[in-house]
Design a protein around this motif. Sequence first.
Motif, PDB file in Angstrom:
ATOM      1  N   UNK A 103      -4.157   2.070  -4.472  1.00  0.00           N
ATOM      2  CA  UNK A 103      -4.528   0.725  -4.028  1.00  0.00           C
ATOM      3  C   UNK A 103      -3.517  -0.296  -4.546  1.00  0.00           C
ATOM      4  N   UNK A 104      -3.093  -0.175  -5.798  1.00  0.00           N
ATOM      5  CA  UNK A 104      -2.020  -1.034  -6.282  1.00  0.00           C
ATOM      6  C   UNK A 104      -0.748  -0.773  -5.474  1.00  0.00           C
ATOM      7  N   UNK A 105      -0.489   0.492  -5.180  1.00  0.00           N
ATOM      8  CA  UNK A 105       0.667   0.865  -4.385  1.00  0.00           C
ATOM      9  C   UNK A 105       0.643   0.145  -3.037  1.00  0.00           C
ATOM     10  N   UNK A 106      -0.463   0.260  -2.315  1.00  0.00           N
ATOM     11  CA  UNK A 106      -0.568  -0.384  -1.007  1.00  0.00           C
ATOM     12  C   UNK A 106      -0.451  -1.893  -1.093  1.00  0.00           C
ATOM     13  N   UNK A 107      -1.012  -2.473  -2.145  1.00  0.00           N
ATOM     14  CA  UNK A 107      -0.939  -3.930  -2.323  1.00  0.00           C
ATOM     15  C   UNK A 107       0.505  -4.389  -2.423  1.00  0.00           C
ATOM     16  N   UNK A 108       1.282  -3.745  -3.265  1.00  0.00           N
ATOM     17  CA  UNK A 108       2.666  -4.181  -3.452  1.00  0.00           C
ATOM     18  C   UNK A 108       3.550  -3.769  -2.280  1.00  0.00           C
ATOM     19  N   UNK A 109       3.170  -2.754  -1.529  1.00  0.00           N
ATOM     20  CA  UNK A 109       3.906  -2.420  -0.313  1.00  0.00           C
ATOM     21  C   UNK A 109       3.811  -3.558   0.709  1.00  0.00           C
ATOM     22  N   UNK A 110       2.709  -4.299   0.682  1.00  0.00           N
ATOM     23  CA  UNK A 110       2.528  -5.399   1.626  1.00  0.00           C
ATOM     24  C   UNK A 110       3.351  -6.637   1.258  1.00  0.00           C
ATOM     25  N   UNK A 111       3.711  -6.770  -0.014  1.00  0.00           N
ATOM     26  CA  UNK A 111       4.388  -7.991  -0.466  1.00  0.00           C
ATOM     27  C   UNK A 111       5.677  -8.280   0.303  1.00  0.00           C
ATOM     28  N   UNK A 112       6.610  -7.308   0.459  1.00  0.00           N
ATOM     29  CA  UNK A 112       7.828  -7.626   1.207  1.00  0.00           C
ATOM     30  C   UNK A 112       7.585  -7.810   2.704  1.00  0.00           C
ATOM     31  N   UNK A 113       6.497  -7.247   3.228  1.00  0.00           N
ATOM     32  CA  UNK A 113       6.176  -7.466   4.638  1.00  0.00           C
ATOM     33  C   UNK A 113       5.687  -8.889   4.864  1.00  0.00           C
ATOM     34  N   UNK A 114       5.007  -9.440   3.882  1.00  0.00           N
ATOM     35  CA  UNK A 114       4.496 -10.806   3.977  1.00  0.00           C
ATOM     36  C   UNK A 114       5.594 -11.823   3.680  1.00  0.00           C
ATOM     37  N   UNK A 115       6.367 -11.574   2.626  1.00  0.00           N
ATOM     38  CA  UNK A 115       7.367 -12.545   2.182  1.00  0.00           C
ATOM     39  C   UNK A 115       8.749 -12.284   2.758  1.00  0.00           C
ATOM     40  N   UNK A 116       8.964 -11.066   3.284  1.00  0.00           N
ATOM     41  CA  UNK A 116      10.297 -10.655   3.684  1.00  0.00           C
ATOM     42  C   UNK A 116      10.991  -9.931   2.539  1.00  0.00           C
ATOM     43  N   UNK A 117      12.044  -9.175   2.864  1.00  0.00           N
ATOM     44  CA  UNK A 117      12.804  -8.498   1.827  1.00  0.00           C
ATOM     45  C   UNK A 117      12.564  -7.005   1.792  1.00  0.00           C
ATOM     46  N   UNK A 118      12.869  -6.418   0.625  1.00  0.00           N
ATOM     47  CA  UNK A 118      12.768  -4.974   0.439  1.00  0.00           C
ATOM     48  C   UNK A 118      12.327  -4.677  -0.987  1.00  0.00           C
ATOM     49  N   UNK A 119      11.305  -3.869  -1.129  1.00  0.00           N
ATOM     50  CA  UNK A 119      10.772  -3.524  -2.443  1.00  0.00           C
ATOM     51  C   UNK A 119      10.557  -2.018  -2.520  1.00  0.00           C
ATOM     52  N   UNK A 120      10.936  -1.426  -3.651  1.00  0.00           N
ATOM     53  CA  UNK A 120      10.646  -0.019  -3.898  1.00  0.00           C
ATOM     54  C   UNK A 120       9.496   0.071  -4.893  1.00  0.00           C
ATOM     55  N   UNK A 121       8.425   0.735  -4.487  1.00  0.00           N
ATOM     56  CA  UNK A 121       7.255   0.928  -5.343  1.00  0.00           C
ATOM     57  C   UNK A 121       7.431   2.253  -6.079  1.00  0.00           C
ATOM     58  N   UNK A 122       7.816   2.163  -7.350  1.00  0.00           N
ATOM     59  CA  UNK A 122       8.165   3.338  -8.128  1.00  0.00           C
ATOM     60  C   UNK A 122       6.935   4.206  -8.388  1.00  0.00           C
ATOM     61  N   UNK A 123       7.064   5.498  -8.097  1.00  0.00           N
ATOM     62  CA  UNK A 123       5.959   6.429  -8.288  1.00  0.00           C
ATOM     63  C   UNK A 123       5.075   6.577  -7.074  1.00  0.00           C
ATOM     64  N   UNK A 124       5.358   5.830  -5.999  1.00  0.00           N
ATOM     65  CA  UNK A 124       4.540   5.897  -4.799  1.00  0.00           C
ATOM     66  C   UNK A 124       4.778   7.164  -4.008  1.00  0.00           C
TER      67      UNK A 124
END
Length: 424
Positions: free
Chosen positions: A237-258
């Motif tokens: 659930x934390x993984x999915x939450x932070x996966x949404x952050x770059x989709x909302x704000x733009x950019x690229x994020x790697x969720x370590x351990x996902x």
Amino acid sequence: MDSIIVTGGGPLKGDIPIAGAKNACLTLMPATLLSDEPLTLTNAPRLSDIRTMSTLLESLGAEVSPLSDGLVLAMSSHALNGARADYDIVRKMRASILVLGPLLARLGEAVVSLPGGCAIGARPVDLHLKALEALGADLDLRDGYVHAKAPSGGLRGGDVEFPFVSVGATENALMAATLARGTTRLKNAAQEPEIVDLADCLRAMGAQISGDGTDTIEIQGVDRMHGATHRVVTDRIELGTYMLAPLIAGGEVTCLGGRRDLLSAFCDKIEAAGGSVTESPEGLTVTRANGPIQAVDVETEPFPGFPTDLQAQMMALLCTAEGTSMLEEKIFENRFMHAPELIRMGAQIDVHGGTATVTGVERLRGAQVMATDLRASVSLILAGLAAEGETRVGRVYHLDRGYEHVVRKLSAVGAKIERVRDDE
């Protein structure tokens, strides 16, 4: 009381480490009650709910020692001094009911208050109780407490068929059955990764379990459980939450351990909406494609379907999507309380019963909003990343139950976010 202030604007870039799963850890901790030998959990999240469960276990006579900055929990139940879980502790968190099965299995009796937690629906405990009755328990509900006793000689194996999928009831029955005489079969059992994680831990403690991850779990009871060391699974659930952050704000994020297998249905939806998800040994990298997010329809379902615990966050994303999305909540009947707060930010949302219709707007506006529950609180923070101006999210004590260092993690990838005292 604290608030979180988010100022929208600017893409995100970088890595976010994903913690151990809150929902898994809260289930694994009561497993210590099954044995008089130590149970050690690594990769534990540092959350207020974990502290609440520690307090509950300690009230029963268990020893709980956080080590390595709280990432390791060393527990021992060699000297339990009672089997009563009082209201003052249990009322804070629904997961407290998970001490019922282990206490009953090991001690032959338990008195546990009916639980509390986020007000997102009834979430009755009747499935927990019916499962334990199928194992021979004698149950009596009075004065807000469950009074449970095992028959002479302890719990006995039996067939438990859940009328609908319940993660908590599956977990309680699974733990209780490890020490029941004979074979127990849990039918229509939950299949969540947290169930598999619990089964892995119980097997390390000496349990004989097969079928976890499917809808039928079989447990052959053993005479005693021993100690073990177990690593808590990644928090999907934390993984999915932070996966949404770059989709909302733009950019690229790697969720370590996902890992994609933890959230395959969710990944499918965000890709349909215009996101890109790439899996590597480091984790999951999420990028927003060129152009606006596209509307998608979402229906929450038990695993492996779309998680109810990501519905609020997904709604935040769809508030600025191109087109109209339908979100159908089929797990909890009262889980759109974040919708009025998103409307304060300019979202167009129409709620009818268990369905929310979201028509995307070009841009959200910063506003003063209030968190109503754990997942709603982080959905408002995500919405703030896409909003024009400043968003102030109040009552963020809900957030501390399920997300560690949210300000630090989002700041590290470029978000403009801070936590302040309300008198500042």
